[in-house]
Design a protein around this motif. Structure first.
Motif, PDB file in Angstrom:
ATOM      1  N   PHE A  84       5.117   7.252   9.683  1.00 47.29           N
ATOM      2  CA  PHE A  84       5.372   7.644   8.157  1.00 47.29           C
ATOM      3  C   PHE A  84       6.826   7.214   7.582  1.00 47.29           C
ATOM      4  N   ILE A  85       7.814   7.721   8.402  1.00 44.58           N
ATOM      5  CA  ILE A  85       9.161   7.303   8.122  1.00 44.58           C
ATOM      6  C   ILE A  85       9.247   5.703   8.020  1.00 44.58           C
ATOM      7  N   LEU A 129       2.119  12.926  -1.213  1.00 41.02           N
ATOM      8  CA  LEU A 129       1.526  11.524  -0.700  1.00 41.02           C
ATOM      9  C   LEU A 129       1.070  10.800  -1.875  1.00 41.02           C
ATOM     10  N   PHE A 130       0.336  11.395  -2.869  1.00 34.90           N
ATOM     11  CA  PHE A 130      -0.434  10.710  -3.997  1.00 34.90           C
ATOM     12  C   PHE A 130       0.886  10.295  -4.927  1.00 34.90           C
ATOM     13  N   TYR A 142      -1.844   3.278   4.013  1.00 36.00           N
ATOM     14  CA  TYR A 142      -0.738   2.580   4.389  1.00 36.00           C
ATOM     15  C   TYR A 142       0.669   3.259   4.700  1.00 36.00           C
ATOM     16  N   LEU A 143       1.039   3.790   3.449  1.00 42.54           N
ATOM     17  CA  LEU A 143       2.016   4.781   3.366  1.00 42.54           C
ATOM     18  C   LEU A 143       2.209   5.595   4.737  1.00 42.54           C
ATOM     19  N   LEU A 144       1.196   6.221   5.539  1.00 45.93           N
ATOM     20  CA  LEU A 144       1.216   6.787   6.567  1.00 45.93           C
ATOM     21  C   LEU A 144       1.130   5.959   7.896  1.00 45.93           C
ATOM     22  N   GLY A 145       0.772   4.891   7.648  1.00 43.46           N
ATOM     23  CA  GLY A 145       1.075   3.808   8.525  1.00 43.46           C
ATOM     24  C   GLY A 145      -0.255   3.534   9.511  1.00 43.46           C
ATOM     25  N   ARG A 146      -1.301   4.289   9.008  1.00 43.32           N
ATOM     26  CA  ARG A 146      -2.723   4.055   9.508  1.00 43.32           C
ATOM     27  C   ARG A 146      -3.360   2.677   9.347  1.00 43.32           C
TER      28      ARG A 146
END
Length: 154
Positions: A84-85, A129-130, A142-146
């Motif tokens: 995430f970072i 997150l939203f 995408y933000l979480l890198g998944r």
């Protein structure tokens, strides 16, 4: 504590595919705390982000699908997932946001929350997150890198 009937309904649909198993066994299969699973299943209480990720990973779905934001089941997991970072730093760089204070002002999330994400490497709650996904115009996954797909789910 967030409560979502859409999330609860989607969890029911997914968990009910695990035929013939009680809630504790279902939670153990997904590798999450049975109490968290039971609260989510019975009352729609949204668990913390790491638990949401475990559920989404188990069923190979997006967080947005799990939360009932989209009915699009298609999800392509990243071959080289990022943290995430790492992803947040990339998105901040694209917008030219260097200071946590500046990000805090843009997204209206307290700077101490942002600071904690960096210092203790914790993940934001789903509500934050939203907000972040909307601000950066990317999916939560995408933000979480998944995933490497930036597309917003609708």
């Amino acid at each position: 504590m967030a409560i979502s009937k859409d999330f609860q309904q989607r969890l029911h649909e997914l968990a009910d595919e695990l035929v013939g198993k009680n809630k504790t066994e279902k939670a153990n299969n997904i590798n999450i705390d049975p109490t968290s699973f039971s609260r989510a299943y019975n009352y729609g209480i949204v668990p913390k982000t790491p638990t949401l990720i475990k559920i989404a990973d188990y069923f190979n779905i997006s967080i947005e699908y799990l939360m009932g934001i989209t009915d699009v089941e298609h999800f392509v997991k990243s071959q080289l997932p990022k943290t995430f970072i790492e992803r947040l730093n990339e998105l901040r760089a694209e917008k030219g946001i260097k200071a946590n204070y500046a990000l805090s002002q843009q997204v209206h999330i307290h700077r101490n929350n942002i600071r904690q994400w960096y210092i203790i490497n914790c993940l934001p709650l789903i509500d934050d997150l939203f907000i972040l996904a909307d601000y950066f115009e990317v999916s939560i996954d995408y933000l979480l890198g998944r995933t490497d797909d930036r597309t917003l789910y609708k």
